[in-house]
Design a protein around this motif. Structure first.
Motif, PDB file in Angstrom:
ATOM      1  N   HIS A  27      -8.702 -21.345 -39.247  1.00 59.33           N
ATOM      2  CA  HIS A  27      -8.902 -22.592 -38.523  1.00 59.33           C
ATOM      3  C   HIS A  27      -7.721 -22.842 -37.617  1.00 59.33           C
ATOM      4  CE1 HIS A  27     -11.789 -23.221 -41.769  1.00 59.33           C
ATOM      5  NE2 HIS A  27     -12.368 -24.101 -40.961  1.00 59.33           N
ATOM      6  N   TYR A  28      -8.002 -23.510 -36.505  1.00 57.86           N
ATOM      7  CA  TYR A  28      -6.916 -24.047 -35.694  1.00 57.86           C
ATOM      8  C   TYR A  28      -7.108 -25.553 -35.689  1.00 57.86           C
ATOM      9  CZ  TYR A  28      -3.770 -24.840 -31.805  1.00 57.86           C
ATOM     10  OH  TYR A  28      -2.738 -25.274 -31.024  1.00 57.86           O
ATOM     11  N   GLY A  29      -6.278 -26.265 -36.423  1.00 59.94           N
ATOM     12  CA  GLY A  29      -6.554 -27.676 -36.645  1.00 59.94           C
ATOM     13  C   GLY A  29      -7.830 -27.786 -37.464  1.00 59.94           C
ATOM     14  N   ASP A  30      -8.808 -28.498 -36.960  1.00 60.38           N
ATOM     15  CA  ASP A  30     -10.072 -28.615 -37.677  1.00 60.38           C
ATOM     16  C   ASP A  30     -11.104 -27.613 -37.174  1.00 60.38           C
ATOM     17  OD1 ASP A  30      -8.959 -30.697 -38.996  1.00 60.38           O
ATOM     18  OD2 ASP A  30      -9.793 -32.234 -37.662  1.00 60.38           O
ATOM     19  N   ARG A  31     -10.739 -26.911 -36.119  1.00 63.18           N
ATOM     20  CA  ARG A  31     -11.702 -26.026 -35.476  1.00 63.18           C
ATOM     21  C   ARG A  31     -11.675 -24.652 -36.133  1.00 63.18           C
ATOM     22  NH1 ARG A  31     -11.421 -24.166 -30.016  1.00 63.18           N
ATOM     23  NH2 ARG A  31      -9.315 -24.992 -29.992  1.00 63.18           N
ATOM     24  N   GLN A  32     -12.883 -24.160 -36.473  1.00 66.13           N
ATOM     25  CA  GLN A  32     -12.938 -22.842 -37.077  1.00 66.13           C
ATOM     26  C   GLN A  32     -12.908 -21.793 -35.967  1.00 66.13           C
ATOM     27  OE1 GLN A  32     -16.464 -21.750 -39.286  1.00 66.13           O
ATOM     28  NE2 GLN A  32     -15.162 -21.041 -40.945  1.00 66.13           N
ATOM     29  N   ILE A  33     -11.986 -20.869 -36.075  1.00 71.30           N
ATOM     30  CA  ILE A  33     -11.872 -19.857 -35.037  1.00 71.30           C
ATOM     31  C   ILE A  33     -12.569 -18.571 -35.460  1.00 71.30           C
ATOM     32  CG2 ILE A  33     -10.283 -18.538 -33.602  1.00 71.30           C
ATOM     33  CD1 ILE A  33      -9.967 -21.429 -33.068  1.00 71.30           C
ATOM     34  N   LEU A  34     -12.180 -18.064 -36.632  1.00 74.39           N
ATOM     35  CA  LEU A  34     -12.805 -16.834 -37.120  1.00 74.39           C
ATOM     36  C   LEU A  34     -13.689 -17.170 -38.310  1.00 74.39           C
ATOM     37  CD1 LEU A  34      -9.830 -14.300 -36.972  1.00 74.39           C
ATOM     38  CD2 LEU A  34     -11.683 -14.607 -35.340  1.00 74.39           C
ATOM     39  N   LYS A  35     -14.916 -16.666 -38.270  1.00 76.17           N
ATOM     40  CA  LYS A  35     -15.849 -16.955 -39.356  1.00 76.17           C
ATOM     41  C   LYS A  35     -16.138 -15.665 -40.104  1.00 76.17           C
ATOM     42  CE  LYS A  35     -17.827 -19.895 -35.850  1.00 76.17           C
ATOM     43  NZ  LYS A  35     -18.774 -19.872 -34.744  1.00 76.17           N
ATOM     44  N   SER A  36     -15.473 -15.485 -41.194  1.00 77.92           N
ATOM     45  CA  SER A  36     -15.725 -14.342 -42.056  1.00 77.92           C
ATOM     46  C   SER A  36     -15.730 -13.007 -41.289  1.00 77.92           C
ATOM     47  CB  SER A  36     -17.067 -14.516 -42.771  1.00 77.92           C
ATOM     48  OG  SER A  36     -17.264 -13.413 -43.621  1.00 77.92           O
ATOM     49  N   VAL A  37     -14.553 -12.559 -40.948  1.00 78.33           N
ATOM     50  CA  VAL A  37     -14.414 -11.312 -40.209  1.00 78.33           C
ATOM     51  C   VAL A  37     -14.049 -10.178 -41.162  1.00 78.33           C
ATOM     52  CG1 VAL A  37     -12.963 -10.093 -38.561  1.00 78.33           C
ATOM     53  CG2 VAL A  37     -13.842 -12.359 -38.008  1.00 78.33           C
ATOM     54  N   ASP A  38     -14.802  -9.102 -41.127  1.00 78.55           N
ATOM     55  CA  ASP A  38     -14.433  -7.881 -41.844  1.00 78.55           C
ATOM     56  C   ASP A  38     -14.110  -6.826 -40.800  1.00 78.55           C
ATOM     57  OD1 ASP A  38     -15.011  -8.391 -44.784  1.00 78.55           O
ATOM     58  OD2 ASP A  38     -16.853  -9.088 -43.809  1.00 78.55           O
ATOM     59  N   ASP A 230     -17.600 -15.361 -30.538  1.00 80.65           N
ATOM     60  CA  ASP A 230     -17.526 -16.672 -31.191  1.00 80.65           C
ATOM     61  C   ASP A 230     -17.020 -16.586 -32.632  1.00 80.65           C
ATOM     62  OD1 ASP A 230     -18.065 -18.435 -29.270  1.00 80.65           O
ATOM     63  OD2 ASP A 230     -20.154 -18.810 -29.823  1.00 80.65           O
ATOM     64  N   GLY A 231     -15.980 -15.807 -32.829  1.00 83.79           N
ATOM     65  CA  GLY A 231     -15.371 -15.754 -34.152  1.00 83.79           C
ATOM     66  C   GLY A 231     -16.106 -14.877 -35.145  1.00 83.79           C
ATOM     67  N   GLU A 232     -17.115 -14.144 -34.669  1.00 85.31           N
ATOM     68  CA  GLU A 232     -17.822 -13.233 -35.567  1.00 85.31           C
ATOM     69  C   GLU A 232     -17.835 -11.845 -34.953  1.00 85.31           C
ATOM     70  OE1 GLU A 232     -21.371 -15.593 -37.715  1.00 85.31           O
ATOM     71  OE2 GLU A 232     -21.290 -15.765 -35.546  1.00 85.31           O
ATOM     72  N   ILE A 233     -17.959 -10.850 -35.808  1.00 87.41           N
ATOM     73  CA  ILE A 233     -18.024  -9.491 -35.276  1.00 87.41           C
ATOM     74  C   ILE A 233     -19.465  -9.183 -34.907  1.00 87.41           C
ATOM     75  CG2 ILE A 233     -17.799  -7.061 -35.867  1.00 87.41           C
ATOM     76  CD1 ILE A 233     -15.238  -7.676 -37.169  1.00 87.41           C
ATOM     77  N   ALA A 234     -19.670  -8.889 -33.623  1.00 85.10           N
ATOM     78  CA  ALA A 234     -21.026  -8.613 -33.164  1.00 85.10           C
ATOM     79  C   ALA A 234     -21.388  -7.157 -33.406  1.00 85.10           C
ATOM     80  CB  ALA A 234     -21.167  -8.953 -31.687  1.00 85.10           C
ATOM     81  N   LYS A 235     -20.397  -6.276 -33.216  1.00 82.24           N
ATOM     82  CA  LYS A 235     -20.706  -4.854 -33.337  1.00 82.24           C
ATOM     83  C   LYS A 235     -19.421  -4.043 -33.450  1.00 82.24           C
ATOM     84  CE  LYS A 235     -23.242  -1.086 -32.884  1.00 82.24           C
ATOM     85  NZ  LYS A 235     -24.149  -0.688 -33.993  1.00 82.24           N
ATOM     86  N   VAL A 236     -19.453  -3.031 -34.286  1.00 85.36           N
ATOM     87  CA  VAL A 236     -18.347  -2.087 -34.346  1.00 85.36           C
ATOM     88  C   VAL A 236     -18.909  -0.702 -34.103  1.00 85.36           C
ATOM     89  CG1 VAL A 236     -16.456  -1.171 -35.733  1.00 85.36           C
ATOM     90  CG2 VAL A 236     -17.252  -3.499 -36.111  1.00 85.36           C
ATOM     91  N   GLY A 237     -18.272   0.077 -33.251  1.00 88.82           N
ATOM     92  CA  GLY A 237     -18.779   1.431 -33.046  1.00 88.82           C
ATOM     93  C   GLY A 237     -18.010   2.164 -31.980  1.00 88.82           C
ATOM     94  N   THR A 238     -18.394   3.430 -31.777  1.00 89.13           N
ATOM     95  CA  THR A 238     -17.775   4.209 -30.713  1.00 89.13           C
ATOM     96  C   THR A 238     -18.262   3.653 -29.382  1.00 89.13           C
ATOM     97  OG1 THR A 238     -19.618   5.729 -30.694  1.00 89.13           O
ATOM     98  CG2 THR A 238     -17.776   6.277 -32.141  1.00 89.13           C
ATOM     99  N   PRO A 239     -17.573   3.976 -28.285  1.00 88.02           N
ATOM    100  CA  PRO A 239     -18.001   3.465 -26.983  1.00 88.02           C
ATOM    101  C   PRO A 239     -19.470   3.753 -26.716  1.00 88.02           C
ATOM    102  CG  PRO A 239     -15.851   4.470 -26.775  1.00 88.02           C
ATOM    103  CD  PRO A 239     -16.277   4.686 -28.187  1.00 88.02           C
ATOM    104  N   GLU A 240     -19.936   4.934 -27.120  1.00 91.82           N
ATOM    105  CA  GLU A 240     -21.338   5.263 -26.880  1.00 91.82           C
ATOM    106  C   GLU A 240     -22.249   4.327 -27.665  1.00 91.82           C
ATOM    107  OE1 GLU A 240     -19.038   7.670 -27.755  1.00 91.82           O
ATOM    108  OE2 GLU A 240     -18.728   8.076 -25.615  1.00 91.82           O
TER     109      GLU A 240
END
Lengths: 277, 147, 273
Positions: A27-38, A230-240
């Protein structure tokens, strides 16, 4: 060096992961920045963290560097749990980590050479001649020979970044973080810097985490890419894999389409007033 | 060379500052390096009202020392004043110490009137003849009520 | 956190109470930060090796470079004090007291305060913006990441230098001010030399000098603690970043350090008188 004492519970990951982030919420203050990031980074790879502004990529970097305290979650870097590490452990860890900040973050009261020599002078007992040679070597690698006696105020943006990079690698770290290598640079300098990053990897074979919003440079240097949205991981992968990904958010970013999520008037107002407090 | 310049300037600065401080403390503030150059004498007064530690001791209007301490003798209820007299000033045994005021509202000081005896007072001796502080209020009331 | 709900529909009364509460919480937080900052910085005194070279550099900046302005301030302060007191004392026919009055006023009160104000204006504001810019350019983050102790290498030398330099500058103000008083009193208004110098020497006690000394040491600590902390906590305290944030932090630091300095002045005077 790499005493993998993290083995304990939770971590469970194979030992080739040098960074292991589990369920990070901030959180930054009351604002959630990262939401459960693995998030994890393997030894020897170049991991690029991408995302638009406000996606939380800089926040993630600051947490990996232990500059901020997380709300919850676990960050293990090179076998050290950052959340519970003592100051001494953190100091030892940081000696093996290099960080190149966005604007170089050089100490304005010192010359270029002194800036680069600073970590060596603080953390090693090498004599002044050796330190001098090591600093020159790294400056040469960054095409900065001849700039030793300039002050940071006399350097251009690209030179500042390169000096920052030279300082980051002067201790020969096994892990290098790079914040926005191409931000604020002209395209030519930006490409030069990308080449420099690749050259560096060949020369000293280190793990790199690069945070950027520049697509071209990301696809050029990355082994793997993490897309934050938006604070979540959308995708992890190689450039391709990223290119081929059919996630709308990722595609929008790759094709530089502006986000067109409907703006809720109330939410927007709330955001404005939150900023005013 | 540049570094040397900075150190030199800082050196000058520290010297000037210290000199100013020393002047204030020693010359003006009267902080002496010790009490080597003076010797103590004791005198008892019925009242030392208004006298303060550090007050002057004068002989014939010339300053010759200062008051070191003022304490109450709890047996006789007298004020015991210890004075520091400059070395080299030998006072006859029958000298008299009196508390006086500089002007009407000025500071109290001790006036020492040397006697004529052959014997001189040594360190820690007592001046036997004393004259207490004259209180203007007492003088006034005395004048009024004796009429 | 609790007052967030009430902010949704703030009545006038509730809103005002919340505003008061918020500023009180801010004030307490800031005081706490300042205290922690001071203690943390001082705790680095016991780490070895001590960064002497940096202290020398900072004494040069805070002390030596302030000399011209300090001398001017001291001279005019002494002159105007002598002028004012001459005018007042002549009505009682006691101009002989001029030396005593000028010296006492300077040594106990005006010297430390004038020196402190000049140092806030010259070195304090510059130090605050320097530190704030370092914060702004992520230099402190960089130092953290290099495992270099910010308090030890950046803060402590400046604080120590101030604690050394401010008393020395104060002594210079005192002496130059007494000289200024001499110019006005003796050379211009014809007070006798003996009355001026002699009266001064007779009246001023070591206690007075000590009081001025204690004050100036504390002033140095208070001022630099405030300006360093204000710059250091730029990212927490300022609503805006960038050059505007640096400017605001510097302004706040100058005001706050001057007020805290005068408050310290009163407290020390009350204790020592």
């Amino acid at each position: 060096m790499s005493a993998v004492e993290a083995g304990g519970e939770g971590a469970g990951a194979p030992s080739q992961a040098i960074i292991q982030v589990t369920d990070l919420v901030t959180h930054y203050g009351d604002r959630q920045i990262l939401k459960s990031v693995d998030f994890s980074v393997n030894r020897g790879e170049i991991m690029v963290v991408m995302g638009g502004s406000g996606s939380g990529k800089s926040t993630l970097l600051r947490h990996l560097l232990a500059l901020e305290k997380a709300t919850s979650g676990r960050i293990v870097v090179d076998g050290v749990d950052i959340g519970s590490a003592s100051r001494k452990q953190l100091t030892e860890l940081r000696k093996g980590i290099g960080v190149a900040f966005q604007g170089g973050a050089l100490l304005s009261s010192m010359s270029v050479a002194d800036n680069v020599k600073l970590p060596l002078r603080q953390h090693t007992r090498l004599n002044e001649d050796t330190i001098d040679i090591m600093a020159r070597l790294k400056l040469e690698l960054m095409n900065l020979s001849g700039c030793e006696d300039l002050m940071p105020a006399e350097l251009s943006g690209g030179m500042l970044k390169r000096t920052g990079l030279a300082r980051a690698v002067v201790m020969d770290p096994k892990l290098l973080f790079f914040d926005e290598p191409s931000a604020g640079l002209d395209p030519v300098t930006s490409v030069e810097l990308d080449d420099l990053i690749l050259k560096l990897r060949e020369a000293v074979n280190i793990t790199m985490v690069v945070v950027t919003h520049e697509l071209e440079s990301a696809f050029k240097i990355a082994d793997r890419i993490t897309v934050l949205f938006d604070g979540e991981i959308a995708k992890v992968g190689t450039p391709e894999e990223i290119r081929a990904c059919d996630d709308e958010r990722v595609q929008n970013m790759i094709n530089r389409r502006p986000r067109k999520d409907p703006v809720d008037a109330n939410k927007y107002l709330n955001r404005l007033t939150a900023g005013a407090r | 060379m540049k570094k040397y310049g900075v150190e030199f300037i800082v050196g000058i600065f520290v010297l000037i500052g210290t000199a100013a401080l020393a002047y204030l403390a020693i010359d003006i503030g009267g902080l002496s390096g010790g009490e080597d150059d003076s010797y103590p004498l004791v005198a008892r007064f019925d009242s030392s009202s208004g006298l303060k530690e550090g007050a002057h001791i004068e002989i014939a209007g010339v300053r010759v020392g200062q008051v070191r301490s003022i304490v109450l003798d709890s047996d006789s209820f007298e004020s015991v004043v210890t004075m520091l007299i400059d070395e080299g000033i030998a006072l006859p045994e029958d000298s008299m110490a009196s508390i006086r005021t500089a002007g009407i509202i000025g500071d109290r000081f001790i006036k020492v009137s040397p006697g004529g005896a052959e014997e001189v007072l040594a360190a820690n001796d007592e001046i036997l003849e004393t004259e207490s502080a004259i209180s203007i209020e007492e003088l006034v009331s005395k004048y009024i009520f004796e009429e | 956190m609790a007052n967030d709900q009430s902010l949704e529909s703030p009545g006038v009364v509730v809103g005002t109470v919340c505003a008061i509460g918020r500023s009180a919480i801010n004030a307490v937080q800031q005081a706490g930060r300042l205290a922690m900052f001071f203690v943390t910085t001082l705790s680095r005194l016991f780490y070895w090796p001590f960064p002497f070279a940096e202290v020398i550099k900072q004494i040069h900046f805070i002390g030596a470079k302030s000399m011209p302005v300090i001398i001017m301030a001291g001279l005019f302060t002494g002159m105007v004090v002598a002028l004012q007191f001459y005018d007042a004392l002549i009505r009682f026919g006691s101009v002989d007291l001029l030396g005593s009055v000028v010296a006492l006023a300077l040594i106990r009160e005006l010297g430390p305060v004038m020196a402190a104000l000049m140092i806030i204006a010259r070195a304090g504001s510059a130090t605050c913006s320097e530190i704030a810019i370092m914060r702004n350019e992520q230099q402190f983050d960089a130092l953290d990441c290099m495992a270099i102790d910010v308090y030890r290498y950046v803060m402590l030398p400046r604080l120590v230098a101030a604690i050394i330099a401010v008393p020395l500058l104060t002594a210079v103000v005192d002496v130059v001010g007494i000289g200024g008083g001499y110019i006005v009193g003796v050379l211009i208004q014809d007070v006798s030399y003996g009355a001026y110098i002699g009266g001064m020497v007779d009246t001023v006690q070591w206690n007075d000098v000590r009081m001025g000394l204690i004050k100036s040491v504390l002033f140095g600590a208070v001022i630099f603690c405030v300006v360093l902390a204000k710059g250091f906590y730029l990212h927490i305290e300022q609503p805006v970043s960038g050059a505007e944030g640096v400017g605001r932090a510097t302004t706040e630091a100058v005001v706050l350090s001057a007020i805290l300095m005068l408050f310290t002045d009163y407290v020390v005077s009350a204790f020592l008188l």
